[in-house]
Design an enzyme around this catalytic site. Structure first.
Site, PDB file in Angstrom:
ATOM      1  N   ASP A  37       0.865  -1.177   0.000  1.00 35.52           N
ATOM      2  CA  ASP A  37       0.000   0.000   0.000  1.00 35.52           C
ATOM      3  C   ASP A  37       0.901   1.226   0.000  1.00 35.52           C
ATOM      4  O   ASP A  37       1.699   1.414   0.921  1.00 35.52           O
ATOM      5  CB  ASP A  37      -0.882  -0.039   1.260  1.00 35.52           C
ATOM      6  CG  ASP A  37      -1.842   1.126   1.332  1.00 35.52           C
ATOM      7  OD1 ASP A  37      -1.903   1.924   0.372  1.00 35.52           O
ATOM      8  OD2 ASP A  37      -2.524   1.250   2.366  1.00 35.52           O
ATOM      9  N   ASP A  74      -3.147   2.368  -5.820  1.00 42.38           N
ATOM     10  CA  ASP A  74      -1.943   2.371  -4.973  1.00 42.38           C
ATOM     11  C   ASP A  74      -1.833   1.157  -4.050  1.00 42.38           C
ATOM     12  O   ASP A  74      -1.128   1.187  -3.066  1.00 42.38           O
ATOM     13  CB  ASP A  74      -1.862   3.675  -4.167  1.00 42.38           C
ATOM     14  CG  ASP A  74      -2.803   3.683  -2.985  1.00 42.38           C
ATOM     15  OD1 ASP A  74      -3.894   3.098  -3.088  1.00 42.38           O
ATOM     16  OD2 ASP A  74      -2.445   4.275  -1.952  1.00 42.38           O
ATOM     17  N   GLU A  75      -2.555   0.089  -4.404  1.00 40.02           N
ATOM     18  CA  GLU A  75      -2.456  -1.120  -3.590  1.00 40.02           C
ATOM     19  C   GLU A  75      -2.410  -2.346  -4.479  1.00 40.02           C
ATOM     20  O   GLU A  75      -3.078  -2.394  -5.508  1.00 40.02           O
ATOM     21  CB  GLU A  75      -3.691  -1.270  -2.686  1.00 40.02           C
ATOM     22  CG  GLU A  75      -3.749  -0.302  -1.536  1.00 40.02           C
ATOM     23  CD  GLU A  75      -5.003  -0.530  -0.703  1.00 40.02           C
ATOM     24  OE1 GLU A  75      -5.206  -1.657  -0.212  1.00 40.02           O
ATOM     25  OE2 GLU A  75      -5.792   0.424  -0.576  1.00 40.02           O
TER      26      GLU A  75
HETATM   27 MG   LIG Z   1      -2.294   4.058   0.173  1.00 40.18          MG
END
Ligand SMILES: [Mg+2]
Length: 408
Positions: A10, A104-105
């Protein structure tokens, strides 16, 4: 089944970190990334801003009230998608089983990678180091026997965290863990469970499943299983099939042409066709090649590599035209062609995939409960979410898998 090793990564304050990296004047400052619309809200803020109380979802007025020196930056989706794509490339060096969960993961199934690359912690440290070196941004990583626990672990020591949760540690962690820390259980559901005397995962796991099902329908079973730290869902790779190498169109002119105006017009049409095919197949590319065959059948081609991935006709046309403008045609042209290569999946355009649809149904079931109780503010993240209008992609946005494409 032997123990799986799942990694969840993350990015920390992703949009804000990308902005601070690309504009050094913003580093160390409280910044908030917003959309371009009038009624935009804060999508992500830097850790400097968070320390002053700025939160995602606040409007600009609220953000400036808690932090008067807050610097607002209008987000740039393309920049984030490009960075995301580069990160996924790094992740794919360690396993083909990379599931892009949001911009973003991502989840990685490292079970088969350990023999080749060493310990999961070692792999995680290398990933963090490579992302920091290449993009100047940090991330938090969780390693655990399944996706649910890996995501949970990644959130335990943010920012710049690295947490490995071993199977033997799971029961004691779950015992004390507040239910609201599980992915999928929002504040309202937390309150609802609290009314039943359930605050921790330990309590939820012990609660009779039949009672949960009576109250929450099919989600009751999911809740009970999640509370015990069980999650059998596989890591579903984004790309089941590699992207094709190039997309090109060419045409033999009805007569040999020396007039650049006419060549430009033809080029624009060809660029549009290339772009349409790229978009239809959810691809974009960053290399444009112009090919010319002269009246004497000698062939010339020249390529240009661009700063960004693209899939729009005018952009491809401009790149190709620039090549053409730089040339002195020594003969009339009989054939002209444009090719887009350096292709990759278009992270802003990916459709839902059959596998994802199945999971979407589960989400929908959760949503139904949500509607009823006003909870599950976070679904399992299987829906393709994009903010409406000209704003920034919401951090919950995810390119929900890909589908098979055939491009010849
Ligand atoms: Mg994040």
């Amino acid at each position: 089944m032997s123990e799986r090793i799942i990694l969840h990564i993350d990015m920390d304050a992703f949009f804000a970190s990308v902005e601070q990296q690309s504009r050094p004047a913003l580093r160390g400052k409280p910044i908030a990334v917003i959309g371009s619309g009038k009624r935009t809200v804060i999508t992500t803020s830097s850790y400097e801003a968070r320390a002053r109380g700025v939160r995602t979802g606040m409007n600009i007025f609220e953000g400036r009230t808690v932090c008067p020196e807050l610097i607002l930056v209008v987000g740039n989706n393309r920049k984030y998608a490009d960075t995301s794509r580069g990160i996924v490339e790094i992740l794919q060096d360690y396993t083909p089983l990379v599931e892009v969960y949001s911009i973003d993961e991502a989840f990685l199934d490292l079970t088969g990678s350990i023999r080749l690359f060493g310990s999961p912690e070692g792999i995680a440290r290398r990933i963090k180091e490579r992302i920091r070196k290449r993009f100047g941004i940090r991330c938090s990583i969780g390693i655990a026997p399944n996706k649910l626990l890996a995501k949970l672990s990644a959130g335990l020591e943010k920012p710049d965290g690295l947490v490995r949760l071993r199977p033997e540690e799971v029961p004691s962690l779950m015992e004390r863990l507040p239910v609201t820390q599980l992915c999928g259980i929002g504040k309202r559901l937390g309150e609802h469970l609290a009314a039943l005397g359930i605050r921790t995962c330990g309590e939820l796991g012990c609660f009779p499943m039949a009672d949960l099902c009576r109250r929450f329908g099919m989600v009751g079973e999911t809740l009970s299983v999640m509370a015990r730290g069980i999650d059998l869902s596989p890591v579903v790779p984004l790309c089941e099939e590699p992207a094709p190498k190039s997309i090109g169109h060419s045409t033999t002119l009805s007569r040999d042409i020396s007039d650049k105006e006419i060549l430009h017009r033809t080029l624009l049409q060809l660029s549009e066709r290339v772009a349409r095919r790229a978009r239809r197949n959810h691809l974009c590319g960053r290399t444009v090649t112009l090919t010319l065959r002269y009246a004497d059948f000698s062939t010339f081609s020249k390529r240009v590599r661009l700063a960004h991935f693209l899939h729009h006709g005018p952009e491809i046309y401009l790149a190709a035209r620039e090549i053409l403008s730089s040339l002195r045609l020594y003969q009339a042209v009989r054939l002209i062609g444009v090719t887009l290569s350096g292709l990759t999946r278009d992270y802003l355009q990916l459709p839902l995939f059959a596998e994802e649809r199945k999971r979407e149904e589960i989400s929908r079931a959760m949503d139904a409960v949500n509607d009823r109780y006003g909870m599950f503010t976070v679904t399992w993240g299987t829906l393709l979410k994009r903010s409406k209008g000209p704003g920034v992609i919401s951090p919950a946005w995810r390119p929900a898998g890909s589908h098979y494409v055939n491009v010849r």
